[in-house]
Design an enzyme around this catalytic site. Sequence first.
Site, short mmCIF file in Angstrom:
data_model
loop_
_atom_site.label_atom_id
_atom_site.label_comp_id
_atom_site.label_asym_id
_atom_site.label_seq_id
_atom_site.Cartn_x
_atom_site.Cartn_y
_atom_site.Cartn_z
N GLU A 159 0.82 -1.21 0.00
CA GLU A 159 0.00 0.00 0.00
C GLU A 159 0.85 1.26 0.00
O GLU A 159 1.59 1.52 0.95
CB GLU A 159 -0.90 0.01 1.24
CG GLU A 159 -1.81 1.22 1.33
CD GLU A 159 -2.63 1.25 2.61
OE1 GLU A 159 -3.52 2.11 2.71
OE2 GLU A 159 -2.36 0.41 3.51
N GLU B 217 -12.14 1.48 5.35
CA GLU B 217 -11.12 1.61 6.39
C GLU B 217 -11.19 3.02 6.98
O GLU B 217 -10.99 4.01 6.29
CB GLU B 217 -9.71 1.36 5.87
CG GLU B 217 -8.67 1.39 7.01
CD GLU B 217 -7.23 1.43 6.55
OE1 GLU B 217 -6.43 0.64 7.06
OE2 GLU B 217 -6.92 2.26 5.67
#
Length: 294
Positions: A156, A250
């Site tokens: 990420e 998230e």
Amino acid sequence: MPASSRPRALGVNTWVWTSPLTDANLPGLLDTVAGLGFDAVELPLEQVGDLDPARTAAAVAASGLAPYVVGAMAPGRDLVATDAATVAGTQDYLRGCVDLAAAVGASSVCGPFYAQTGRVWRMTAAERDAAYDEWRGHLAPVADHAAAAGVAIGIEPLNRYETSFLNTVDQALTALGPLLGPHLGLALDTYHLGIEERSTADAVRRAGRHLVHVQVCGNDRGAPGGDQTDWPALLAALDEVGYAGALNIESFTPDNAVIAVAASIWRPLADSPDDLARDGLAFLRSLDGDLRVR
């Protein structure tokens, strides 16, 4: 290609409610996530040992939720520009994340697996190239472990305030280079894309077949929907690259000092964690026609 009759799965990270996730609070959180109507859940493993693999597998199976595992690059976790002991400890932690994923049937383990979150330093072009070479060498054994376990790792990129190492899709593709493959790709988060990319949709297109996992939230880190994100463009890009995985909300509770500081969450992003999750899910469900896997 016509739309499939199968809607895209929607998930949520338990960081919306609490940190860390442990054997003690997992069953109740899974009940909450399933009760709200989600299809999937992201399980953050902050420390190896927080979650017993067998117990977690049983609890997840009972919930009916599709599991994903995410890691946390806490202080002391680095794979680049650090000492050998730190590298070895970080590799062991990441192998632990992979092992949990394999045990619970998660297809992927995702996170910023290069340096501790919040660590920034300046690099010349030559220094950056050298750092990427070093990182690949230290990441490769973990990628091999994941491949042997049948788990994909999604790396990420983070925004500029959380790292100076990987901020964009292009940087990640360049840095990973020959390591890219069926068991190592990219995990993209709309929050970071909204800061670092000129176009979130184009960034998804550049990730292409290397896209392993997608996290979503509003541009303020709150619930998706009613924010500045161009959701139709994002969904169109995901269809173009053939991403058939879940969209996972998230966000973070401001009530936990460690996680709130790491994610720069200084105020509540909804009236309650349940409201954030419920509102985000309702918005994503409202896009059902666009969310169907094509």
